[in-house]
Design an enzyme around this catalytic site. Sequence first.
Site, PDB file in Angstrom:
ATOM      1  N   GLU A 232       0.748   3.962 -11.306  1.00  0.00           N
ATOM      2  CA  GLU A 232       1.630   3.616 -10.186  1.00  0.00           C
ATOM      3  C   GLU A 232       2.061   2.144 -10.254  1.00  0.00           C
ATOM      4  OE1 GLU A 232       2.647   6.048  -8.644  1.00  0.00           O
ATOM      5  OE2 GLU A 232       1.075   7.513  -8.211  1.00  0.00           O
TER       6      GLU A 232
ATOM      7  N   HIS B 111      -3.108   1.563  -2.697  1.00  0.00           N
ATOM      8  CA  HIS B 111      -2.806   2.999  -2.582  1.00  0.00           C
ATOM      9  C   HIS B 111      -4.122   3.756  -2.481  1.00  0.00           C
ATOM     10  CE1 HIS B 111      -1.703   7.055  -3.417  1.00  0.00           C
ATOM     11  NE2 HIS B 111      -2.071   7.035  -4.684  1.00  0.00           N
TER      12      HIS B 111
ATOM     13  N   HIS C 208      -6.126   7.637  -1.354  1.00  0.00           N
ATOM     14  CA  HIS C 208      -6.005   9.073  -1.091  1.00  0.00           C
ATOM     15  C   HIS C 208      -6.755   9.397   0.203  1.00  0.00           C
ATOM     16  CE1 HIS C 208      -5.016  10.234  -5.539  1.00  0.00           C
ATOM     17  NE2 HIS C 208      -4.139   9.407  -5.005  1.00  0.00           N
TER      18      HIS C 208
ATOM     19  N   GLU D  90      -4.865   1.604  18.999  1.00  0.00           N
ATOM     20  CA  GLU D  90      -4.816   0.556  17.966  1.00  0.00           C
ATOM     21  C   GLU D  90      -3.690   0.745  16.962  1.00  0.00           C
ATOM     22  OE1 GLU D  90      -6.982  -1.988  18.709  1.00  0.00           O
ATOM     23  OE2 GLU D  90      -7.084  -0.531  20.334  1.00  0.00           O
TER      24      GLU D  90
ATOM     25  N   HIS E 144      -0.152  13.644  -0.728  1.00  0.00           N
ATOM     26  CA  HIS E 144      -0.759  12.751  -1.734  1.00  0.00           C
ATOM     27  C   HIS E 144      -1.655  11.695  -1.087  1.00  0.00           C
ATOM     28  CE1 HIS E 144       0.174  10.072  -5.537  1.00  0.00           C
ATOM     29  NE2 HIS E 144      -1.062   9.947  -5.111  1.00  0.00           N
TER      30      HIS E 144
HETATM   31  P1  13P Z   1      -4.134   5.860 -11.714  1.00  0.00           P
HETATM   32  O1  13P Z   1      -5.483   6.293 -12.229  1.00  0.00           O
HETATM   33  O2  13P Z   1      -3.119   5.787 -12.823  1.00  0.00           O
HETATM   34  O3  13P Z   1      -4.206   4.605 -10.885  1.00  0.00           O
HETATM   35  O4  13P Z   1      -3.584   7.019 -10.771  1.00  0.00           O
HETATM   36  C1  13P Z   1      -4.272   7.399  -9.628  1.00  0.00           C
HETATM   37  C2  13P Z   1      -3.365   7.811  -8.537  1.00  0.00           C
HETATM   38  O5  13P Z   1      -3.782   7.815  -7.402  1.00  0.00           O
HETATM   39  C3  13P Z   1      -1.964   8.202  -8.825  1.00  0.00           C
HETATM   40  O6  13P Z   1      -1.212   8.300  -7.667  1.00  0.00           O
HETATM   41 ZN    ZN Z   2      -2.451   8.643  -5.891  1.00  0.00          ZN
END
Ligand code: 13P
Ligand code: ZN
Length: 275
Positions: free
Chosen positions: A116, A140, A142, A170, A211
């Site tokens: 990313e 980023h 998950h 909040e 995602h």
């Molecule tokens: P990477 O291992 O390349 O950082 O990818 C993980 C991810 O969350 C892709 O969206």
């Molecule tokens: Zn991801």
Amino acid sequence: MSIEQANCIRRFMRICEDGYKKGWHEANGGNLSYRMDAEDIAVCKPYLSVKTPWISIGVSAPGIGGEVFVVTGAGKYMRKVGIDLSDNVGIVEINSAGDAYRVIWGFEDAGRPTSEFESHLLIHEVCSELSGDADRVVYHAHTPYLAALTTAFQVDSRVLSRVLWKSNTECIIAAPEGVGLLEFTQPGSIELAQKTAELMKDFRAVVWEGHGVVACSETFDDTFGLIDTLEKAATIYAITRAMRGGDEAANLLSDDQLRVICEGYGLEPNEDFLS
Ligand code: 13P
Ligand code: ZN
């Protein structure tokens, strides 16, 4: 001293560990980048040396040309960052055109920046300009509840922002502008990078449908805190509906209450998202 003791590296490692403990980083899920300032670079300088030729990035981000980033590696586990930093993380320098990088520390074992990386760089470019050079962290994660909201319901930026704001006081304090929603887009793609960067002109956090979430702010704590607050609101919303057997919550915050919160904190909410 070792490079692990530099403040920016210690904070970087801490976020990877905190996010993993939150349950946001299964396997190699999630990634983190930090735009180093002059002091960070001076502190780390004894450890930095050119390790690769210039490598093409696939996007062009001249606004961050010449900048230096700490970034997690493609396919690397957040869980392992604190265990083996130089295998899982690298420091890269961007060329002046903003379309190529070279490794100047880490990424041992022929590693490379996260898949990313294009998203991170285009977001850094937008946010550093809009913040007058203040924003330095792109993260980023998950986050399960934010992701689940986009699979359970068809949402857009307005619907998602309202659900989150109304679930907990909040949330509108952390994100008075709301949250962006990007419909399914291939992970690791240039399309994802370009569409996210466009949304980042209006929001500091963007949820990627099915995602996770990506956010940008000034410090590691601000950026982690923003995602943590959004994910908490999403969790409360899910719990609330479960408590009601799936029905909408009976006592979500009203638009008037959201306005009162913002007045109290001197914040200007995104009026397009209020009724
Ligand atoms: P990477 O291992 O390349 O950082 O990818 C993980 C991810 O969350 C892709 O969206
Ligand atoms: Zn991801």
